[in-house]
Design an enzyme around this catalytic site. Structure first.
Site, mmCIF file in Angstrom:
data_model
loop_
_atom_site.group_PDB
_atom_site.id
_atom_site.type_symbol
_atom_site.label_atom_id
_atom_site.label_comp_id
_atom_site.label_asym_id
_atom_site.label_seq_id
_atom_site.Cartn_x
_atom_site.Cartn_y
_atom_site.Cartn_z
ATOM 1 N N HIS A 1 8.603 3.034 9.358
ATOM 2 C CA HIS A 1 8.294 2.186 10.519
ATOM 3 C C HIS A 1 6.986 2.685 11.145
ATOM 4 O O HIS A 1 6.833 3.885 11.373
ATOM 5 C CB HIS A 1 9.443 2.263 11.532
ATOM 6 N N SER B 1 0.834 -1.214 0.000
ATOM 7 C CA SER B 1 0.000 0.000 0.000
ATOM 8 C C SER B 1 0.867 1.262 0.000
ATOM 9 O O SER B 1 0.496 2.270 -0.605
ATOM 10 C CB SER B 1 -0.983 0.007 1.173
ATOM 11 N N ASN B 2 2.030 1.212 0.652
ATOM 12 C CA ASN B 2 2.909 2.386 0.614
ATOM 13 C C ASN B 2 3.504 2.579 -0.781
ATOM 14 O O ASN B 2 3.617 3.712 -1.255
ATOM 15 C CB ASN B 2 4.022 2.246 1.657
ATOM 16 N N ASN C 1 13.624 3.742 5.124
ATOM 17 C CA ASN C 1 12.630 2.786 5.633
ATOM 18 C C ASN C 1 11.492 3.542 6.312
ATOM 19 O O ASN C 1 11.683 4.642 6.817
ATOM 20 C CB ASN C 1 13.290 1.830 6.639
ATOM 21 N N MET D 1 10.125 -6.995 4.696
ATOM 22 C CA MET D 1 10.261 -7.683 5.973
ATOM 23 C C MET D 1 11.606 -8.388 6.169
ATOM 24 O O MET D 1 11.718 -9.307 6.969
ATOM 25 C CB MET D 1 9.092 -8.665 6.175
ATOM 26 N N ARG D 2 12.606 -7.976 5.432
ATOM 27 C CA ARG D 2 13.953 -8.520 5.604
ATOM 28 C C ARG D 2 14.881 -7.391 6.007
ATOM 29 O O ARG D 2 14.643 -6.239 5.642
ATOM 30 C CB ARG D 2 14.463 -9.110 4.283
HETATM 31 C C1 GRF Z 1 3.732 -0.606 6.938
HETATM 32 O O1 GRF Z 1 2.974 -0.437 8.092
HETATM 33 C C2 GRF Z 1 5.172 -0.255 7.186
HETATM 34 O O2 GRF Z 1 5.337 0.745 8.138
HETATM 35 C C3 GRF Z 1 5.723 -1.536 7.733
HETATM 36 O O3 GRF Z 1 5.072 -2.552 6.997
HETATM 37 C C4 GRF Z 1 3.808 -2.066 6.528
HETATM 38 C C5 GRF Z 1 3.777 -2.265 5.044
HETATM 39 O O4 GRF Z 1 2.537 -2.071 4.465
HETATM 40 N N1 GRF Z 1 7.167 -1.546 7.642
HETATM 41 P P1 GRF Z 1 2.381 -2.057 2.887
HETATM 42 O O5 GRF Z 1 3.009 -3.339 2.347
HETATM 43 O O6 GRF Z 1 3.046 -0.824 2.363
HETATM 44 O O7 GRF Z 1 0.901 -2.062 2.669
#
Ligand code: GRF
Length: 203
Positions: A110, A13-14, A108, A91-92
């Protein structure tokens, strides 16, 4: 105009928020390559829908060690001519081949107000603690997970009685605004890491 390479593992989503800010003309950047640590990440499908170039790395590759995967990521990103590597739900951990290949150019996001609630379960841990203020941090990545220089943070008051799902969606809403805003500051060359490892945003 800056060229971005985005690392994802999940829903992306980001990634899409960043791409849509580019499409609206609010972010002077282009996404040159998206690399996923999971071949079945939803974010890959969404990236294709936006016409982005993607690549997925296999679990078997990561099983050989982070270094092997990161050498491929770094060389693919360099070949794509990327200026900044943007971690968006990746997630790595990133290791030396990426950090050395892109010094002070790995960012990054968070989902907590660092240095509180570091690690992979930040939202749930903050919710279980009953925090009254929650928020989002964007930082440069370095060798120490979740501890690189903080570029930007945005906080908000947590509504009384909020559920975990509600808190998650409030945090994602903030993320989707803040990430493109911070990347735009990088595009404008207004972000400086100071000798004491704090970050200054130039006017
Ligand atoms: C987000 O909450 C980000 O802060 C964290 O993982 C999530 C990723 O969401 N590191 P998406 O894959 O961007 O939807």
């Amino acid at each position: 105009m800056i060229k971005l390479g985005v690392l994802i593992s999940g829903t992306g989503s980001n990634l899409i928020a960043i791409q849509e800010a580019i499409e609206r003309g609010e972010l002077d950047a282009s996404i040159e390559l998206v690399i996923s640590s999971r071949p079945n990440a939803k974010g890959l499908t969404r990236a294709h829908e936006h016409g982005l170039k993607t690549m997925a790395l296999s679990k078997e590759l990561y099983d050989l060690g982070a270094q092997a995967a990161d050498e491929i990521i770094a060389s693919q990103m360099m070949e794509a001519g990327v200026d900044f590597i943007v971690m968006a739900g990746y997630m790595r951990k990133v290791t030396q081949p990426i950090l050395q290949g892109f010094p002070n150019r790995v960012i990054n996001i968070h989902p907590a107000l660092l240095p509180s609630f570091q690690g992979a379960h930040a939202i749930e841990e903050a919710w279980l603690k009953g925090v009254k203020v929650a928020g989002v941090s964007i930082h440069f990545a370095n060798e120490v997970y979740d501890q690189g220089p903080i570029i930007a943070q945005r906080a908000f008051d947590v509504p009384e009685g909020v559920t975990l799902e509600e808190l998650e969606s409030l945090i994602h809403e903030v993320e989707h605004k803040l990430y493109p805003e911070v990347l735009q500051k990088l595009a404008e060359d207004r972000v400086r890491i100071m000798p004491d490892n704090t970050v200054r945003i130039l006017d």
